[in-house]
Each structure stands twice: as structure tokens, then as C-alpha cells.
Enzyme design. Structure first.
Site, PDB file in Angstrom:
ATOM      1  N   GLU A   1       3.897   4.890   5.804  1.00  0.00           N
ATOM      2  CA  GLU A   1       2.682   4.073   5.704  1.00  0.00           C
ATOM      3  C   GLU A   1       1.609   4.793   4.903  1.00  0.00           C
ATOM      4  O   GLU A   1       1.579   6.023   4.842  1.00  0.00           O
ATOM      5  CB  GLU A   1       2.137   3.786   7.113  1.00  0.00           C
ATOM      6  CG  GLU A   1       2.413   2.375   7.592  1.00  0.00           C
ATOM      7  CD  GLU A   1       1.602   1.298   6.885  1.00  0.00           C
ATOM      8  OE1 GLU A   1       1.155   1.514   5.735  1.00  0.00           O
ATOM      9  OE2 GLU A   1       1.404   0.225   7.473  1.00  0.00           O
ATOM     10  N   ASP A   2       0.731   4.013   4.338  1.00  0.00           N
ATOM     11  CA  ASP A   2      -0.415   4.579   3.621  1.00  0.00           C
ATOM     12  C   ASP A   2      -1.535   4.936   4.595  1.00  0.00           C
ATOM     13  O   ASP A   2      -2.076   6.032   4.572  1.00  0.00           O
ATOM     14  CB  ASP A   2      -0.913   3.601   2.550  1.00  0.00           C
ATOM     15  CG  ASP A   2      -1.041   2.161   3.083  1.00  0.00           C
ATOM     16  OD1 ASP A   2      -0.709   1.905   4.264  1.00  0.00           O
ATOM     17  OD2 ASP A   2      -1.468   1.285   2.319  1.00  0.00           O
TER      18      ASP A   2
ATOM     19  N   LYS B   1      -7.291   6.661  10.527  1.00  0.00           N
ATOM     20  CA  LYS B   1      -8.717   6.563  10.868  1.00  0.00           C
ATOM     21  C   LYS B   1      -8.898   6.743  12.371  1.00  0.00           C
ATOM     22  O   LYS B   1      -7.974   6.487  13.135  1.00  0.00           O
ATOM     23  CB  LYS B   1      -9.253   5.191  10.454  1.00  0.00           C
ATOM     24  CG  LYS B   1      -9.379   5.010   8.954  1.00  0.00           C
ATOM     25  CD  LYS B   1     -10.138   3.732   8.661  1.00  0.00           C
ATOM     26  CE  LYS B   1     -10.058   3.350   7.213  1.00  0.00           C
ATOM     27  NZ  LYS B   1     -10.661   2.029   6.975  1.00  0.00           N
TER      28      LYS B   1
ATOM     29  N   GLY C   1       0.779  -1.234   0.000  1.00  0.00           N
ATOM     30  CA  GLY C   1       0.000   0.000   0.000  1.00  0.00           C
ATOM     31  C   GLY C   1       0.810   1.283   0.000  1.00  0.00           C
ATOM     32  O   GLY C   1       0.378   2.298  -0.543  1.00  0.00           O
TER      33      GLY C   1
ATOM     34  N   ASP D   1      -5.725  -0.834  -1.948  1.00  0.00           N
ATOM     35  CA  ASP D   1      -6.493  -1.711  -2.844  1.00  0.00           C
ATOM     36  C   ASP D   1      -7.728  -2.275  -2.175  1.00  0.00           C
ATOM     37  O   ASP D   1      -7.897  -2.223  -0.958  1.00  0.00           O
ATOM     38  CB  ASP D   1      -5.622  -2.893  -3.261  1.00  0.00           C
ATOM     39  CG  ASP D   1      -5.471  -3.914  -2.122  1.00  0.00           C
ATOM     40  OD1 ASP D   1      -5.125  -3.496  -0.995  1.00  0.00           O
ATOM     41  OD2 ASP D   1      -5.727  -5.109  -2.345  1.00  0.00           O
TER      42      ASP D   1
ATOM     43  N   ASP E   1      -5.297   2.096  10.566  1.00  0.00           N
ATOM     44  CA  ASP E   1      -6.708   1.850  10.877  1.00  0.00           C
ATOM     45  C   ASP E   1      -6.793   1.521  12.363  1.00  0.00           C
ATOM     46  O   ASP E   1      -6.906   2.405  13.199  1.00  0.00           O
ATOM     47  CB  ASP E   1      -7.203   0.715   9.985  1.00  0.00           C
ATOM     48  CG  ASP E   1      -8.697   0.471  10.123  1.00  0.00           C
ATOM     49  OD1 ASP E   1      -9.319   1.125  10.965  1.00  0.00           O
ATOM     50  OD2 ASP E   1      -9.226  -0.370   9.391  1.00  0.00           O
TER      51      ASP E   1
ATOM     52  N   PHE F   1     -14.045   2.263   4.352  1.00  0.00           N
ATOM     53  CA  PHE F   1     -13.006   1.546   3.607  1.00  0.00           C
ATOM     54  C   PHE F   1     -12.661   2.333   2.345  1.00  0.00           C
ATOM     55  O   PHE F   1     -13.505   2.553   1.493  1.00  0.00           O
ATOM     56  CB  PHE F   1     -13.461   0.122   3.264  1.00  0.00           C
ATOM     57  CG  PHE F   1     -12.318  -0.722   2.768  1.00  0.00           C
ATOM     58  CD1 PHE F   1     -11.412  -1.279   3.665  1.00  0.00           C
ATOM     59  CD2 PHE F   1     -12.129  -0.932   1.413  1.00  0.00           C
ATOM     60  CE1 PHE F   1     -10.340  -2.041   3.223  1.00  0.00           C
ATOM     61  CE2 PHE F   1     -11.050  -1.694   0.955  1.00  0.00           C
ATOM     62  CZ  PHE F   1     -10.158  -2.246   1.865  1.00  0.00           C
TER      63      PHE F   1
HETATM   64  P1  5GP Z   1      -4.383  -1.707  11.022  1.00  0.00           P
HETATM   65  O1  5GP Z   1      -3.513  -2.779  11.569  1.00  0.00           O
HETATM   66  O2  5GP Z   1      -3.896  -0.294  11.340  1.00  0.00           O
HETATM   67  O3  5GP Z   1      -5.824  -1.902  11.386  1.00  0.00           O
HETATM   68  O4  5GP Z   1      -4.421  -1.886   9.447  1.00  0.00           O
HETATM   69  C1  5GP Z   1      -3.386  -1.529   8.663  1.00  0.00           C
HETATM   70  C2  5GP Z   1      -3.530  -2.065   7.260  1.00  0.00           C
HETATM   71  O5  5GP Z   1      -4.885  -2.432   6.911  1.00  0.00           O
HETATM   72  C3  5GP Z   1      -3.146  -0.982   6.283  1.00  0.00           C
HETATM   73  O6  5GP Z   1      -1.763  -0.956   6.057  1.00  0.00           O
HETATM   74  C4  5GP Z   1      -3.934  -1.377   5.063  1.00  0.00           C
HETATM   75  O7  5GP Z   1      -3.220  -2.327   4.321  1.00  0.00           O
HETATM   76  C5  5GP Z   1      -5.191  -2.017   5.608  1.00  0.00           C
HETATM   77  N1  5GP Z   1      -6.286  -1.036   5.648  1.00  0.00           N
HETATM   78  C6  5GP Z   1      -6.815  -0.441   6.736  1.00  0.00           C
HETATM   79  N2  5GP Z   1      -7.817   0.392   6.404  1.00  0.00           N
HETATM   80  C7  5GP Z   1      -7.918   0.329   5.052  1.00  0.00           C
HETATM   81  C8  5GP Z   1      -8.789   0.985   4.101  1.00  0.00           C
HETATM   82  O8  5GP Z   1      -9.659   1.798   4.407  1.00  0.00           O
HETATM   83  N3  5GP Z   1      -8.585   0.661   2.800  1.00  0.00           N
HETATM   84  C9  5GP Z   1      -7.625  -0.227   2.393  1.00  0.00           C
HETATM   85  N4  5GP Z   1      -7.537  -0.447   1.079  1.00  0.00           N
HETATM   86  N5  5GP Z   1      -6.803  -0.865   3.262  1.00  0.00           N
HETATM   87  C10 5GP Z   1      -6.945  -0.579   4.579  1.00  0.00           C
END
Ligand code: 5GP
Length: 183
Positions: free
Chosen positions: A103-104, A135, A48, A163, A107, A156
Site C-alpha cells: 500500500e501507499d 497517518k 496509488g 494523487d 489513513d 493530505f
Molecule cells: P483509509 O481507508 O486508510 O482512510 O484511506 C486509504 C486511501 O485513501 C489510500 O489508499 C489513499 O488512496 C487515500 N488517501 C488517504 N490519505 C491520503 C493522502 O494524504 N493523500 C492522498 N493522495 N490519498 C490519500
């Protein structure tokens, strides 16, 4: 790819290419101040973060090195579980390095808090995080994020590297995916 190319799949445009590039420039100016005179190791999280890394790295008026990690957060569908597995490790030795994780999106923050701990245990001089998107859920886990581009609603999103089932990564901007696509 433009929003209009996948219009029926998107429910709302969140950020245009121009808004993203403006924000990346703002973050780069701050990073240049904070790391003046240093050689930063940018660590991108595949896949990402590819677009953020490409634009941020070119925007920075600093000598940098780049390295990449691939991790998988186990979990079904659009939720992260916090159980992280390294699919591709870094090639660089982190001993004494100033590391900036690029990072992109954050969440739940589970992936990043794990990654932060993992990289800090390798003897780096410092490990900080730069994320384009965050988020509200991220606030629930304690992750110290130094650079945040945009706080976005709990939906999302796809585009600019993000993606759904490997689609939409090449969308120039960022949009909310329409629920009918993943329902
Ligand atoms: P976390 O561990 O912070 O919940 O999730 C991190 C990863 O989940 C991100 O690096 C990404 O790959 C994926 N992710 C979380 N939210 C989104 C979203 O809204 N869209 C997409 N495409 N991927 C997400």
C-alpha cells in the site's frame, strides 16, 4: 516530475526520492528475512501503490509474483468512508499463498481493514501488509500492519503514486498539498 515543477501547489516537502528509496531498501531487507525460501504474492492496490510496488518488487531479492486490485472507498473529497467496492479483483487464486498487500498510505485504515478481511477469507496461508506511509488516524482502527515506512503528520499528501484529482502521481518525492489547491 520534481517538486520545483509544481512548487506553487505544495506547502511542504515531506520525503525526497532518496529518502523513499532508502526506506524501501530497509523494508525489503526485513521482508527477505521474514519470507526466506518462500514465493510471496505481492498484491498492489491501484492506483496509488504503483510506485511503491515497482520499487519494492525490484528491490526484493526474492522470487515474487504480482497481482493488483482496484477498490474505491466511497467518500467526498479527501476523506475515506470505509464503504469499499471492488472495481478490479485479483487474477490469482489465494489458496495456500503467502500474500503481502503493498500500500501507499494508511489513513483511517478503513480500506485496509476491509481488504485484509476480504483476502484472508480466500484461503491464503498468510496475509500481511506493507505500507510506505501511515497517518496517526490509522491507530484508531485495528489494522495489524507488519511493515511501515514512515509515520507522517495528518495532512493530505501527494506524489510517488499519490494523487489529488489524478494529478501529482508522477512527482518523485512526497509533499503536503497546499490547501488553496483543494479549497
Ligand atoms: P483509509 O481507508 O486508510 O482512510 O484511506 C486509504 C486511501 O485513501 C489510500 O489508499 C489513499 O488512496 C487515500 N488517501 C488517504 N490519505 C491520503 C493522502 O494524504 N493523500 C492522498 N493522495 N490519498 C490519500
Amino acid at each position: 516530475m520534481q517538486f520545483s515543477d509544481v512548487e506553487g501547489d505544495l506547502s511542504e516537502v515531506l520525503l525526497t526520492q532518496e529518502e523513499i528509496h532508502e526506506k524501501i531498501a530497509v523494508m525489503a531487507r526485513q521482508i527477505e528475512i521474514d519470507y526466506a525460501g518462500e514465493k510471496v504474492l505481492l498484491v498492489g492496490v491501484l492506483r496509488g501503490a504503483v510506485m511503491v510496488m515497482a520499487d519494492l518488487a525490484r528491490e526484493l531479492a526474492l522470487p515474487i509474483e504480482m497481482d493488483w486490485m482496484a477498490v474505491s472507498s466511497y467518500g467526498a473529497g479527501t476523506q475515506s468512508s470505509g464503504v469499499v467496492r471492488i472495481l478490479k479483483d485479483l487474477d490469482s487464486d489465494l489458496e495456500g499463498r503467502k500474500v503481502l498487500i503493498v500500500e501507499d498510505i494508511i489513513d483511517s485504515g478503513l480500506t485496509l481493514s476491509w481488504l485484509l478481511g476480504n483476502l484472508r477469507s480466500r484461503g491464503a496461508a498468510s496475509v500481511e501488509i506493507c505500507t510506505l506511509l501511515r497517518k496517526p488516524d490509522a491507530a484508531k482502527v485495528e489494522v495489524d500492519v507488519k511493515y511501515v515506512g514512515f509515520d507522517i503528520p495528518n495532512a493530505f499528501v501527494v506524489g510517488y503514486g499519490l494523487d489529488f484529482a489524478e494529478k501529482y502521481r508522477n512527482l518523485r518525492g512526497i509533499a503536503v498539498l497546499a490547501p488553496h489547491v483543494y479549497a
